[in-house]
Write a protein that holds these residues in place. Structure first.
Motif, PDB file in Angstrom:
ATOM      1  N   ARG A 312      59.026  28.384  35.326  1.00 51.45           N
ATOM      2  CA  ARG A 312      59.072  29.242  33.670  1.00 51.45           C
ATOM      3  C   ARG A 312      60.458  29.573  32.905  1.00 51.45           C
ATOM      4  O   ARG A 312      61.621  29.963  34.034  1.00 51.45           O
ATOM      5  CB  ARG A 312      58.512  30.755  34.354  1.00 51.45           C
ATOM      6  CG  ARG A 312      56.937  30.650  35.476  1.00 51.45           C
ATOM      7  CD  ARG A 312      56.213  32.291  34.727  1.00 51.45           C
ATOM      8  NE  ARG A 312      56.059  32.674  33.826  1.00 51.45           N
ATOM      9  CZ  ARG A 312      57.126  33.298  33.667  1.00 51.45           C
ATOM     10  NH1 ARG A 312      58.379  34.136  33.998  1.00 51.45           N
ATOM     11  NH2 ARG A 312      56.535  34.537  32.010  1.00 51.45           N
ATOM     12  N   LEU A 439      49.158  37.557  39.944  1.00 51.80           N
ATOM     13  CA  LEU A 439      48.985  37.497  38.353  1.00 51.80           C
ATOM     14  C   LEU A 439      47.963  38.058  37.802  1.00 51.80           C
ATOM     15  O   LEU A 439      47.871  38.416  36.899  1.00 51.80           O
ATOM     16  CB  LEU A 439      48.236  35.828  38.775  1.00 51.80           C
ATOM     17  CG  LEU A 439      48.965  34.418  40.101  1.00 51.80           C
ATOM     18  CD1 LEU A 439      47.860  33.376  39.765  1.00 51.80           C
ATOM     19  CD2 LEU A 439      50.334  34.331  38.953  1.00 51.80           C
ATOM     20  N   ASP A 442      49.657  40.679  35.673  1.00 55.76           N
ATOM     21  CA  ASP A 442      50.609  39.454  35.378  1.00 55.76           C
ATOM     22  C   ASP A 442      52.002  39.939  35.305  1.00 55.76           C
ATOM     23  O   ASP A 442      52.507  39.734  35.109  1.00 55.76           O
ATOM     24  CB  ASP A 442      50.579  40.075  33.731  1.00 55.76           C
ATOM     25  CG  ASP A 442      48.848  40.130  32.856  1.00 55.76           C
ATOM     26  OD1 ASP A 442      48.581  38.650  32.961  1.00 55.76           O
ATOM     27  OD2 ASP A 442      48.634  40.563  31.439  1.00 55.76           O
ATOM     28  N   GLN A 444      53.840  38.096  36.513  1.00 54.78           N
ATOM     29  CA  GLN A 444      54.630  36.890  36.879  1.00 54.78           C
ATOM     30  C   GLN A 444      55.087  36.914  35.462  1.00 54.78           C
ATOM     31  O   GLN A 444      56.228  35.918  35.738  1.00 54.78           O
ATOM     32  CB  GLN A 444      53.660  35.488  35.970  1.00 54.78           C
ATOM     33  CG  GLN A 444      52.850  35.596  35.251  1.00 54.78           C
ATOM     34  CD  GLN A 444      51.249  36.244  35.012  1.00 54.78           C
ATOM     35  OE1 GLN A 444      50.919  37.102  35.544  1.00 54.78           O
ATOM     36  NE2 GLN A 444      50.260  35.866  34.474  1.00 54.78           N
ATOM     37  N   GLN A 487      42.464  28.740  40.321  1.00 55.05           N
ATOM     38  CA  GLN A 487      42.926  29.494  39.145  1.00 55.05           C
ATOM     39  C   GLN A 487      44.192  30.260  39.931  1.00 55.05           C
ATOM     40  O   GLN A 487      45.023  29.216  38.379  1.00 55.05           O
ATOM     41  CB  GLN A 487      42.359  30.768  39.208  1.00 55.05           C
ATOM     42  CG  GLN A 487      40.551  31.299  38.224  1.00 55.05           C
ATOM     43  CD  GLN A 487      40.124  31.952  38.445  1.00 55.05           C
ATOM     44  OE1 GLN A 487      39.946  32.741  39.492  1.00 55.05           O
ATOM     45  NE2 GLN A 487      40.147  32.239  36.960  1.00 55.05           N
ATOM     46  N   ARG A 488      44.780  30.262  41.048  1.00 56.50           N
ATOM     47  CA  ARG A 488      46.248  30.081  41.587  1.00 56.50           C
ATOM     48  C   ARG A 488      46.710  29.306  41.490  1.00 56.50           C
ATOM     49  O   ARG A 488      48.062  29.489  40.421  1.00 56.50           O
ATOM     50  CB  ARG A 488      46.380  30.835  42.825  1.00 56.50           C
ATOM     51  CG  ARG A 488      45.485  32.006  42.929  1.00 56.50           C
ATOM     52  CD  ARG A 488      45.753  32.864  44.422  1.00 56.50           C
ATOM     53  NE  ARG A 488      44.991  34.432  44.190  1.00 56.50           N
ATOM     54  CZ  ARG A 488      43.687  34.426  45.432  1.00 56.50           C
ATOM     55  NH1 ARG A 488      42.641  33.320  45.751  1.00 56.50           N
ATOM     56  NH2 ARG A 488      43.770  35.448  45.351  1.00 56.50           N
ATOM     57  N   GLN A 490      46.751  26.490  39.258  1.00 52.84           N
ATOM     58  CA  GLN A 490      46.707  26.456  38.570  1.00 52.84           C
ATOM     59  C   GLN A 490      47.537  26.592  37.580  1.00 52.84           C
ATOM     60  O   GLN A 490      48.610  26.312  36.574  1.00 52.84           O
ATOM     61  CB  GLN A 490      45.402  26.885  37.124  1.00 52.84           C
ATOM     62  CG  GLN A 490      43.899  25.903  37.047  1.00 52.84           C
ATOM     63  CD  GLN A 490      43.150  26.370  36.201  1.00 52.84           C
ATOM     64  OE1 GLN A 490      43.152  27.371  35.489  1.00 52.84           O
ATOM     65  NE2 GLN A 490      42.381  25.579  36.586  1.00 52.84           N
ATOM     66  N   GLN A 491      48.228  28.740  37.899  1.00 50.61           N
ATOM     67  CA  GLN A 491      49.825  29.046  37.273  1.00 50.61           C
ATOM     68  C   GLN A 491      50.852  29.445  38.787  1.00 50.61           C
ATOM     69  O   GLN A 491      51.657  29.441  37.668  1.00 50.61           O
ATOM     70  CB  GLN A 491      49.147  30.160  37.350  1.00 50.61           C
ATOM     71  CG  GLN A 491      47.969  30.736  36.183  1.00 50.61           C
ATOM     72  CD  GLN A 491      47.921  32.173  36.089  1.00 50.61           C
ATOM     73  OE1 GLN A 491      49.061  32.877  35.476  1.00 50.61           O
ATOM     74  NE2 GLN A 491      46.560  32.448  36.342  1.00 50.61           N
TER      75      GLN A 491
END
Length: 530
Positions: A312, A439, A442, A444, A487-488, A490-491
């Motif tokens: 990120r 996640l 939030d 992250q 979902q995990r 994907q991030q």
């Protein structure tokens, strides 16, 4: 010499000699080309003779053996994108930036000229491309070509598969289809429920990407065939209803599927399809927990511990300590991964333990939780009875759970930041924040990379039942109340899986840690968090 993003390799040896020559030629080409390596086969062509005229290789059994040898040789070089061309007269998806020929092609000067002329005539390549002669290998005497044994031809052919991360065995299978089909190739691509029991299904590429890669490969290899690429949501697809089909191409392990298609066609009053079988290809890199054949599942396993997407962009985070957010669902093995990382030198922060501290009397969150949910959640000593609180929360999950997390999660985040500052003061280079709700909360935003631990649902259920004494139904309910592994993933920047023996997990974590250290060594150092 800097590597080229794509290249065209011209091989002129007899087809029977390719099994030995291919290995040497591809090994050398792998050091020159980083992207697609197109291979033009023209047995017997003399590049140092008259102006070469491009011709397609004969659709014979010897060609199929040569293709198997080329794609098997390519498997020895991870990431080498080999595409053996079966037709010419079209522009390639990624035009070659360098031309290559094996060392037995003839005198260097005329050969370079002939290479450029051939590439221009066959694929519209611009003049002046660099032309290199590989050292090549004479190898043993050529094996008999058997070129007279022509392959059968059918107007319409079918094939099916997952086609995830298109590998050498896929390419051989698809190339055989291109040789057999004279008009149309129907390609069924597994999706939806057909992926449910695939190993590491969360890492399977999306259907749209798999279909796009398939089409690019097929059109590159043989542009004269019509390609009909469709999603498969059951094991049969249109192969059991299409009256135009005449042949289905299978591998040793999918033959039974082909036979099942024929049974359905008979029930539907359609002619059965010829089954054309391709042998499986051995994987030279397979490890103890992987299949011996080349397979997409093995390729997905090799992604574990690697960087799947860039870290990120976190301008508000100091570069040191470098913070990994480790997350995963119940039964995922996240705790064991955290322990391995701690043994390797990471500073561990257990968000679950901090969560327990957030409920203690005297903490900022304690009074707010009691005010929101009532004094009946308190034990006699003033501590919060988590079971009573849980019953209240999950009785009205959407509204009350949010009320609780709005109180508790910010307090846990505050304690996490305190611990990160402690790690920086101690000179720790890497912090691992072990947080199941990373996640969802939030958090992250507090980390440089997200690492996700995943596990198949059936295995997670077994672990929860064994560890917590819950029923299977209760275990599944717990899992389905959480974020899904898809979902995990994907991030996540890095994905790990504890499905296999503990030693396999350790090797994954060691690989992830080593690759992390390499990333950190290239990154500029900065002041610690304050």
């Amino acid at each position: 010499m800097a590597p080229f993003p794509s290249g065209l390799l011209v091989l002129t040896a007899p087809l029977g000699a390719l099994p030995r020559r291919a290995a040497a030629a591809l090994a050398e080409a792998a050091g020159v080309v980083t992207g697609p390596l197109y291979v033009h086969l023209q047995p017997g062509l003399r590049l140092d003779g008259p102006t070469p005229r491009p011709a397609d290789p004969p659709p014979a059994a010897a060609l199929l053996r040569a293709l198997a040898a080329l794609y098997a040789a390519a498997a020895a070089h991870r990431g080498l994108d080999v595409r053996v061309l079966l037709g010419h007269g079209h522009r390639l998806a990624q035009p070659p930036r360098v031309l290559l020929a094996d060392g037995g092609a003839g005198d260097a000067g005329p050969v370079r000229v002939a290479l450029r002329e051939l590439a221009a005539a066959a694929y519209g390549c611009p003049p002046g491309l660099p032309a290199l002669l590989l050292s090549g290998s004479d190898g043993p005497e050529a094996l008999p070509d058997g070129s007279g044994a022509e392959l059968p031809a059918y107007p319409d052919v079918a094939v099916g598969g997952t086609f995830d991360r298109l590998h050498g065995a896929h390419r051989l299978l698809l190339s055989a289809c291109c040789l057999l089909a004279r008009r149309r190739l129907l390609v069924g691509v597994a999706d939806g429920e057909l992926l449910r029991h695939k190993v590491l299904r969360e890492l399977i590429e999306p259907y749209e990407l798999r279909a796009a890669k398939l089409r690019e490969f097929l059109v590159d290899v043989q542009p004269s065939v019509l390609y009909d690429i469709v999603p498969l949501h059951d094991p049969y697809g249109p192969a059991i209803t299409d009256p135009e089909l005449r042949c289905i191409v299978v591998s040793e392990e999918t033959r039974r599927g082909g036979e099942a298609v024929n049974k359905k066609r008979t029930e539907n009053g359609l002619a059965t399809l010829e089954l054309f079988e391709i042998e499986l290809m051995e994987d030279p890199h397979h490890s103890l927990n992987e299949e011996e054949k080349i397979s997409s599942s093995s390729l997905r396993q090799r992604l574990l511990g690697t960087l799947l997407r860039p870290p990120r962009d976190s301008p508000m985070l100091p570069p040191r300590p470098y913070i990994i957010g480790l997350t995963g669902g119940s039964g995922s093995g996240k705790t064991s991964i955290a322990q391995y990382l701690g043994q390797m030198g990471a500073f561990l922060i257990d968000a679950d333990a901090l969560g327990h501290a957030a409920y203690l009397p005297g903490s900022p969150a304690h009074g707010r939780v009691v005010a929101a949910f009532g004094a009946e959640i308190l034990n006699k000593d003033g501590t919060i009875n988590r079971k009573v609180l849980g019953a209240k929360v999950f009785g009205n999950q959407v509204q009350r759970l949010k009320s609780l997390t709005d109180i508790v999660w910010p307090e846990i985040a505050r304690m996490v930041r305190e611990r990160i500052r402690e790690a920086g003061a101690q000179g720790k280079a890497v912090v691992v924040l072990d947080a199941a709700v990373l996640l969802e909360a939030d958090w992250q935003e507090m980390v440089h990379e997200v690492w996700a631990a995943i596990i198949p649902e059936e295995e997670a259920v077994k672990r929860i039942v064994r560890r917590d004494g819950l029923s299977e139904e209760a275990a599944r309910s717990r899992l389905r109340s959480q974020m899904s592994d898809s979902q995990r993933v994907q991030q996540a920047q890095v994905v790990l899986c504890t499905l296999w023996e503990s030693e396999v997990t350790r090797r994954q974590v060691e690989k992830a840690w080593e690759l992390l250290q390499q990333r950190l060594s290239r990154a500029p150092a900065g002041p610690p968090a304050n």
